[in-house]
Design a protein around this motif. Structure first.
Motif, PDB file in Angstrom:
ATOM      1  N   ASP A   1       0.662  -1.064  -0.018  1.00 11.25           N
ATOM      2  CA  ASP A   1       0.297   0.139   0.199  1.00 11.25           C
ATOM      3  C   ASP A   1       0.890   1.312   0.113  1.00 11.25           C
ATOM      4  OD1 ASP A   1      -2.225   1.524   0.160  1.00 11.25           O
ATOM      5  OD2 ASP A   1      -2.198   1.382   2.388  1.00 11.25           O
ATOM      6  N   SER A   2       1.825   1.239   0.945  1.00 13.29           N
ATOM      7  CA  SER A   2       2.815   2.352   1.083  1.00 13.29           C
ATOM      8  C   SER A   2       3.546   2.580  -0.297  1.00 13.29           C
ATOM      9  CB  SER A   2       3.880   2.099   2.002  1.00 13.29           C
ATOM     10  OG  SER A   2       4.178   2.936   3.078  1.00 13.29           O
TER      11      SER A   2
ATOM     12  N   ILE B   1       2.715   1.833  -3.484  1.00 11.27           N
ATOM     13  CA  ILE B   1       1.751   2.035  -4.670  1.00 11.27           C
ATOM     14  C   ILE B   1       1.481   3.562  -4.070  1.00 11.27           C
ATOM     15  CG2 ILE B   1      -0.161   1.835  -5.677  1.00 11.27           C
ATOM     16  CD1 ILE B   1       1.491  -0.504  -6.392  1.00 11.27           C
ATOM     17  N   THR B   2       0.958   3.924  -3.139  1.00 15.10           N
ATOM     18  CA  THR B   2       0.649   5.369  -2.996  1.00 15.10           C
ATOM     19  C   THR B   2       1.894   6.087  -3.205  1.00 15.10           C
ATOM     20  OG1 THR B   2      -0.762   4.552  -0.760  1.00 15.10           O
ATOM     21  CG2 THR B   2      -0.030   6.974  -0.974  1.00 15.10           C
ATOM     22  N   ARG B   3       3.304   5.709  -2.933  1.00 13.52           N
ATOM     23  CA  ARG B   3       4.266   6.743  -3.112  1.00 13.52           C
ATOM     24  C   ARG B   3       4.642   6.708  -4.752  1.00 13.52           C
ATOM     25  NH1 ARG B   3       8.771   3.969  -0.875  1.00 13.52           N
ATOM     26  NH2 ARG B   3       7.363   4.067   1.323  1.00 13.52           N
TER      27      ARG B   3
ATOM     28  N   TYR C   1       2.127   6.294  -7.252  1.00 11.96           N
ATOM     29  CA  TYR C   1       0.986   7.186  -7.541  1.00 11.96           C
ATOM     30  C   TYR C   1       1.332   8.650  -7.538  1.00 11.96           C
ATOM     31  CZ  TYR C   1      -3.799   8.685  -8.199  1.00 11.96           C
ATOM     32  OH  TYR C   1      -5.075   9.338  -8.664  1.00 11.96           O
ATOM     33  N   GLU C   2       1.788   8.964  -6.235  1.00 15.87           N
ATOM     34  CA  GLU C   2       1.848  10.451  -5.858  1.00 15.87           C
ATOM     35  C   GLU C   2       3.205  11.158  -6.646  1.00 15.87           C
ATOM     36  OE1 GLU C   2       1.853  11.142  -1.516  1.00 15.87           O
ATOM     37  OE2 GLU C   2      -0.199  10.903  -1.708  1.00 15.87           O
TER      38      GLU C   2
ATOM     39  N   HIS D   1       2.466   4.823   8.440  1.00 14.28           N
ATOM     40  CA  HIS D   1       2.022   4.219   7.703  1.00 14.28           C
ATOM     41  C   HIS D   1       0.145   4.371   7.886  1.00 14.28           C
ATOM     42  CE1 HIS D   1       0.250   1.815   4.343  1.00 14.28           C
ATOM     43  NE2 HIS D   1      -0.194   0.918   5.211  1.00 14.28           N
TER      44      HIS D   1
ATOM     45  N   TYR E   1      -3.187   9.469   9.709  1.00 12.56           N
ATOM     46  CA  TYR E   1      -3.742  10.188   8.761  1.00 12.56           C
ATOM     47  C   TYR E   1      -3.592  11.726   8.901  1.00 12.56           C
ATOM     48  CZ  TYR E   1      -7.107  12.023   5.441  1.00 12.56           C
ATOM     49  OH  TYR E   1      -7.989  12.722   4.580  1.00 12.56           O
TER      50      TYR E   1
END
Lengths: 81, 75
Positions: A41-42, A44-46, A48-49, B63, B66
């Motif tokens: 998740d981490s 993929i987010t990195r 994507y951003e 992680h 938020y």
């Protein structure tokens, strides 16, 4: 010959510590899943951003607020009228 | 590799509830750990679990936290 022996002992260690008991095998699977889903998740987010840099709200927000002249102040004036 | 041709029965000399429990203790602890990881896997996205446990894990806890810009949060 030495390397083969050490390789064997490495696999033996893996077998004895993980696969020999079902409890350690299941624990390893779930621990791996928990770690993998967080790291995936981490990552993929990195990505994507980074891929969409300049298009994200956090990047365009200062420019939009500056163009609208500070945002909320105008709205408040409109409400008063 | 040594293959076994028959079940490896163990004879317990003194059958008491305590000795049986003692012999099962390591396996029960390991299954408990496996169960905890299983629960952690399936509660990874639940806010209550994220705030209570996972966000407090050292080094990687960030992680599950938020941090929105306070301006962007309604109310």
């Amino acid at each position: 010959m030495t390397s083969r022996t050490s390789e064997f002992s490495f696999y033996t260690k893996i077998y004895n510590s993980i696969f020999k008991r079902n409890s350690t095998f299941v624990a390893t699977v779930f621990a791996g899943t928990f770690i993998f889903q967080a790291s995936f998740d981490s990552a993929i987010t990195r990505w994507y951003e980074n891929h969409n840099k300049g298009k994200l709200w956090k990047d365009i927000k200062p420019a939009i607020l500056a163009r609208n002249g500070g945002g909320d102040e105008d709205a408040d004036e409109d409400d008063d009228e | 590799m040594i293959y076994s041709t028959k079940p490896a029965y163990k004879i317990i000399s003194n059958i008491s509830k305590l000795s049986v429990l003692k012999s099962y203790t390591p396996d029960l602890i390991l299954w408990g750990g496996a169960g905890l990881f299983a629960v952690a896997t399936f509660t990874d996205g639940i806010p209550k679990f994220k705030d209570t446990f996972y966000s407090k894990i050292p080094y990687v806890g960030d992680h599950w936290q938020y941090h929105p810009d306070p301006e962007d949060v309604s109310n």
